[in-house]
Design a protein around this motif. Structure first.
Motif, PDB file in Angstrom:
ATOM      1  N   PRO A 135      45.551 -52.941 -16.300  1.00 12.31           N
ATOM      2  CA  PRO A 135      46.340 -54.211 -16.607  1.00 12.31           C
ATOM      3  C   PRO A 135      46.396 -54.492 -18.109  1.00 12.31           C
ATOM      4  O   PRO A 135      47.081 -55.420 -18.456  1.00 12.31           O
ATOM      5  N   TYR A 136      46.096 -53.845 -19.096  1.00 12.22           N
ATOM      6  CA  TYR A 136      46.151 -54.029 -20.310  1.00 12.22           C
ATOM      7  C   TYR A 136      46.514 -52.660 -21.122  1.00 12.22           C
ATOM      8  O   TYR A 136      46.248 -51.657 -20.811  1.00 12.22           O
ATOM      9  N   THR A 137      47.119 -53.035 -22.318  1.00 11.47           N
ATOM     10  CA  THR A 137      47.445 -51.898 -23.072  1.00 11.47           C
ATOM     11  C   THR A 137      46.385 -51.327 -24.102  1.00 11.47           C
ATOM     12  O   THR A 137      45.435 -52.032 -24.377  1.00 11.47           O
ATOM     13  N   VAL A 138      46.393 -50.107 -24.522  1.00  8.97           N
ATOM     14  CA  VAL A 138      45.440 -49.448 -25.245  1.00  8.97           C
ATOM     15  C   VAL A 138      46.066 -48.687 -26.521  1.00  8.97           C
ATOM     16  O   VAL A 138      47.407 -48.614 -26.596  1.00  8.97           O
ATOM     17  N   SER A 139      45.643 -48.530 -27.482  1.00  6.15           N
ATOM     18  CA  SER A 139      46.029 -47.701 -28.562  1.00  6.15           C
ATOM     19  C   SER A 139      46.858 -46.541 -28.379  1.00  6.15           C
ATOM     20  O   SER A 139      46.517 -45.969 -27.279  1.00  6.15           O
ATOM     21  N   ASP A 140      47.861 -46.494 -28.971  1.00  3.79           N
ATOM     22  CA  ASP A 140      48.903 -45.252 -28.734  1.00  3.79           C
ATOM     23  C   ASP A 140      48.242 -43.866 -29.012  1.00  3.79           C
ATOM     24  O   ASP A 140      47.424 -43.726 -29.647  1.00  3.79           O
ATOM     25  N   PRO A 141      48.552 -43.069 -28.091  1.00 10.33           N
ATOM     26  CA  PRO A 141      47.889 -41.782 -27.813  1.00 10.33           C
ATOM     27  C   PRO A 141      48.567 -40.512 -28.990  1.00 10.33           C
ATOM     28  O   PRO A 141      49.031 -39.547 -28.517  1.00 10.33           O
ATOM     29  N   LEU A 176      56.539 -39.556 -30.883  1.00  6.93           N
ATOM     30  CA  LEU A 176      56.160 -40.635 -31.844  1.00  6.93           C
ATOM     31  C   LEU A 176      57.196 -41.255 -32.572  1.00  6.93           C
ATOM     32  O   LEU A 176      57.455 -42.524 -32.540  1.00  6.93           O
ATOM     33  N   GLN A 177      58.416 -40.439 -32.771  1.00  5.41           N
ATOM     34  CA  GLN A 177      59.615 -41.202 -33.387  1.00  5.41           C
ATOM     35  C   GLN A 177      60.246 -41.910 -32.514  1.00  5.41           C
ATOM     36  O   GLN A 177      60.814 -43.177 -32.793  1.00  5.41           O
ATOM     37  N   LEU A 178      60.479 -41.588 -31.139  1.00  4.05           N
ATOM     38  CA  LEU A 178      60.974 -42.219 -29.985  1.00  4.05           C
ATOM     39  C   LEU A 178      60.421 -43.457 -29.819  1.00  4.05           C
ATOM     40  O   LEU A 178      60.926 -44.588 -29.811  1.00  4.05           O
ATOM     41  N   LYS A 179      59.129 -43.379 -29.578  1.00  9.92           N
ATOM     42  CA  LYS A 179      58.243 -44.656 -29.773  1.00  9.92           C
ATOM     43  C   LYS A 179      58.410 -45.593 -30.441  1.00  9.92           C
ATOM     44  O   LYS A 179      58.536 -46.702 -30.286  1.00  9.92           O
ATOM     45  N   ASN A 180      58.556 -45.037 -31.901  1.00  8.75           N
ATOM     46  CA  ASN A 180      58.643 -46.074 -32.938  1.00  8.75           C
ATOM     47  C   ASN A 180      60.081 -46.758 -32.974  1.00  8.75           C
ATOM     48  O   ASN A 180      60.311 -47.883 -33.315  1.00  8.75           O
ATOM     49  N   LYS A 236      56.410 -52.002 -32.419  1.00  9.51           N
ATOM     50  CA  LYS A 236      54.914 -52.607 -32.733  1.00  9.51           C
ATOM     51  C   LYS A 236      53.862 -51.270 -32.889  1.00  9.51           C
ATOM     52  O   LYS A 236      54.087 -50.150 -32.356  1.00  9.51           O
ATOM     53  N   ASP A 237      53.127 -51.485 -34.184  1.00  7.93           N
ATOM     54  CA  ASP A 237      52.397 -50.191 -34.638  1.00  7.93           C
ATOM     55  C   ASP A 237      51.530 -49.694 -33.178  1.00  7.93           C
ATOM     56  O   ASP A 237      51.356 -48.307 -33.288  1.00  7.93           O
ATOM     57  N   THR A 238      50.819 -50.366 -32.564  1.00 11.76           N
ATOM     58  CA  THR A 238      49.854 -49.879 -31.616  1.00 11.76           C
ATOM     59  C   THR A 238      49.695 -50.753 -30.368  1.00 11.76           C
ATOM     60  O   THR A 238      50.549 -51.548 -30.279  1.00 11.76           O
TER      61      THR A 238
END
Length: 143
Positions: free
Chosen positions: A44-50, A106-110, A115-117
């Motif tokens: 139910p919560y987000t975590v650091s980007d992998p 990573l480029q598409l995510k950005n 948001k950084d992470t």
């Protein structure tokens, strides 16, 4: 008939998404999330980007087949995990999966999620983490 595999969207294509495109992506992501929840538990919560130094992940996009710049889901699955979501069983003819590199992911995510992470939800099967997922309904910063 020869079917050409879909190519990953470019940053330029993603930058040109309209509010209508984002609305379509959002609706598709809510729909497929309901199907995914039948197979795995989504935290139910987000975590650091992998996207760290470790290279034990496989990156893919679930896209609108008609217009692949409409990214519905970014999936990061753990290599050699005992359970892989049977993605193709969840798709109708409107969705397709495209494998991408870590750099492209990573480029598409950005671009989609500036948001950084903490943009990804973990998903689990029988308590064991199988991967990380980011849905289009989380998109911010576009428009």
């Amino acid at each position: 008939m020869l079917i050409t595999p879909l190519k990953p969207p470019t940053i330029e294509e993603v930058k040109k998404l309209s509010m209508s495109d984002i609305a379509i992506m959002t609706a598709l992501s809510y729909s497929i999330r309901a199907k995914i929840r039948r197979l795995v538990q989504i935290d139910p919560y987000t975590v650091s980007d992998p996207f760290g130094e470790a290279d034990d992940y496989e990156y893919s996009l679930i896209v609108d087949t008609e217009f692949p710049a409409r990214i519905v889901i970014m999936n990061v699955s753990i290599k050699d995990v005992s359970y892989e979501i049977p993605w193709k069983d969840l798709f109708d003819s409107q969705l397709s999966m495209i494998q991408i590199s870590k750099t492209d992911a990573l480029q598409l995510k950005n671009e989609l999620m500036p948001k950084d992470t903490n943009n990804f939800f973990r998903y689990r099967r029988s308590g064991k983490i199988s991967g990380y997922i980011m849905f289009a309904f989380q998109i911010c910063g576009l428009g």
